[in-house]
Enzyme design. Sequence first.
Site, PDB file in Angstrom:
ATOM      1  N   HIS A 172       0.816  -1.209   0.000  1.00 26.90           N
ATOM      2  CA  HIS A 172       0.000   0.000   0.000  1.00 26.90           C
ATOM      3  C   HIS A 172       0.851   1.260   0.000  1.00 26.90           C
ATOM      4  CE1 HIS A 172       0.188  -0.137   4.570  1.00 26.90           C
ATOM      5  NE2 HIS A 172       0.220   1.173   4.398  1.00 26.90           N
ATOM      6  N   ASP A 191       1.129  -7.732   2.391  1.00 28.23           N
ATOM      7  CA  ASP A 191       1.234  -6.300   2.099  1.00 28.23           C
ATOM      8  C   ASP A 191       2.698  -5.876   1.941  1.00 28.23           C
ATOM      9  OD1 ASP A 191       0.885  -3.586   1.847  1.00 28.23           O
ATOM     10  OD2 ASP A 191      -0.412  -3.372   3.587  1.00 28.23           O
ATOM     11  N   SER A 204       3.910   2.272   8.426  1.00 28.75           N
ATOM     12  CA  SER A 204       3.676   1.342   7.331  1.00 28.75           C
ATOM     13  C   SER A 204       4.981   1.120   6.592  1.00 28.75           C
ATOM     14  CB  SER A 204       2.620   1.900   6.378  1.00 28.75           C
ATOM     15  OG  SER A 204       1.355   1.916   6.974  1.00 28.75           O
TER      16      SER A 204
END
Length: 722
Positions: free
Chosen positions: A85, A221, A654
């Site tokens: 992402h 991810d 992230s």
Amino acid sequence: MRSFLLTSLMVITLSITSFAGEGMWLPLLLGQLNESEMQAMGMKMTAEDIYSVNQGSLKDAIVHFGGFCTGEVISSQGLLLTNHHCGFGQIQSHSSLENNYLEDGFWAMTKEQELPNPGLYVTFIVRIEDVTERVNSVLKPEMDPKERQSATDKILADIKSSITKEEYQDVSIRPFFNGNQYFAFITETYNDVRLVGTPPSSIGKFGADTDNWEWPRHTGDFSMFRIYAGPDGKPAEYSEDNVPMKPRHYLPVSMDGVEEGDFTLIFGFPGRTNEYLPAVAMDQMVNKLSPVRIRLRDKSLAILDQAMRDNPEARIQYAAKQASIANGWKKWKGERLGIEATDAIEKRLQMEQDFVAAIKADEDLYEAHKNLLPEFDYLYNKIEPLAISRDYVIEIVYRNVELFRLTTTLKRYLNIYRNNGIEALEDRLPGLQSYLEEFYKNYNPKIDQKIAMVMMQVYHESVAPKHQATYAKDQLEFASGDVELLINKIFGNSFLTKGDLMLEIFSEYPAKFFEELEGDYAYQYINELLSFSEENIFNPYNEVNDQIQDAQRRYMAALMEVFPDRRFYPDANSTMRVTYGQVDGYSVSEDETYEFATDLDGVIEKYVPGDYEFDVPAKLRKLYEEKDFGEYTNDEGRVPVCFLGSNHTTGGNSGSPAIDAHGNLIGLNFDRTWHGTMSDINYDPEICRNIMVDVKYILFIVDKFAGAGHLVEEMTLVHPKQ
């Protein structure tokens, strides 16, 4: 006022009372503040192994990815790992219906096949310096907030210019503890970052919105990039002559797997937290402002989700935008649940009662701090109606309606044109051209028009009448009070909704473009709405908020003075931090208890053929059926997918590496559990958990699924437990 904690030396003297796992710590202070606790939790490294200026250390493998995520170098050739992402925008920009890397994935089998990404950069931290004393030398207690800020700005500029650095390096100075401390960060930025590989979204975004912020999780991810440098090894703009960057340190990859209780270290650039807010602020944020944002995004997401399911092209166009909107929407919902589940507001009120009791026991403390909490009550009551209307306007204009947001971008250029003519824009026009081409490549005016319709319906129904723009109300009246008719006129009469025509005018007649823009109906509508909002909402809000921020600075200083035996950590502010914890499950109640890890069995169990969120690629299903797992299994013979840790993380983390006790990569941080999203304002060790992709799953996908084993060979695989 008594002297209070300002310098890092004074921070060191605080005794340790915070929970293991809580806190986002500056890496240069670990040796004095955290090393013994970390080693007691199982860490085998020293603080010098984590942060060193004189030799390669963990910090030299960590990058700020694009200014919004974290990444880590995992080979001697500049191979970079981050989240799927985080790289989504780049993956989307390279995708088309013919080469749909979002759906099919992408893997460069040679370095020549790696894809450049204009505008993408990564930043390394060279060193960190405490400059608090120099800042404090010019600040006086009697200064009002504006005087204080002016003096601070001046001294920071002087400090920045005086710091020793190389020509290709930069310096930024950031405040900590609400402006009670300051640290300088000397950085190196690389602007040639190329896409190496990404799994398809059916792996990298498996579970999509349904599983976002949820546990159990089964999302791979991750994506891979490579950092390139000039032939001299220094940062350089993109060139075919550039070579893979040689890092001072890169992370070896552990092949031993994770077990419950293992030490975990998360290294990265957390975005923003507010851990020391008063209860009145927490209540307003969670119970007054979040419902506004959630309600608006409920409506726009319903439209986007349907459009993406109905139209494959829209799915590509809106994948990144929909993910961005949905991320905040679900996070705010989980944050509210976590606050309620842990009675966080009541606990914060109890802490404030302890604060009042402590200052009442000391006459000097009482005189210095007795007005702080009443001041917060007054200021937050004053700002609340402004904050609610402000959030409505921001969500509508800047977050959900693309046409409205476009007009705000173009206004900056139009102002330059008005004041100085087209000549003043010559250097900026190519950049604006690229921006507009990218905007219209991923823009569907019919979808945007539907969103605008529901957004403006809410605006006229829910924004306080005195905060609704006069022009907007007049235009609605001219449309007989029919919002649908008004929005149809705005979109139908605006040349900004007609991408090909607009780009043609801009390319051939830029001066005419700006003249047309000034008279465009959509531009006029939003310009008038925002001008009114600026005067009646934003400016009054900012005035009160400045007072709140000054009160928060004084309150932070007071907390550290009144509770000298507590250990305080600075809020996140997008600077490099370390957070440490352990692999651990959690329990919300007797009926909600969660294990610490998931595996590939769970992916197959969730599989829904053809589903937008839970489809599973045929090759992955085949590998599972044939048990073709290679060396990427756990002790039970299963392929691990994700695991939980008690690390304190937030947005910006992230892509952060999950590092084991020995300094090796064991996973990739990408999310938090739903209840744990409240950790931005209230960390609770019982339920706050971060979610990581197991590195074995990453390697399994790269090697067995993608057939890109050459990338695994490029890494250093280790077995530290053997």
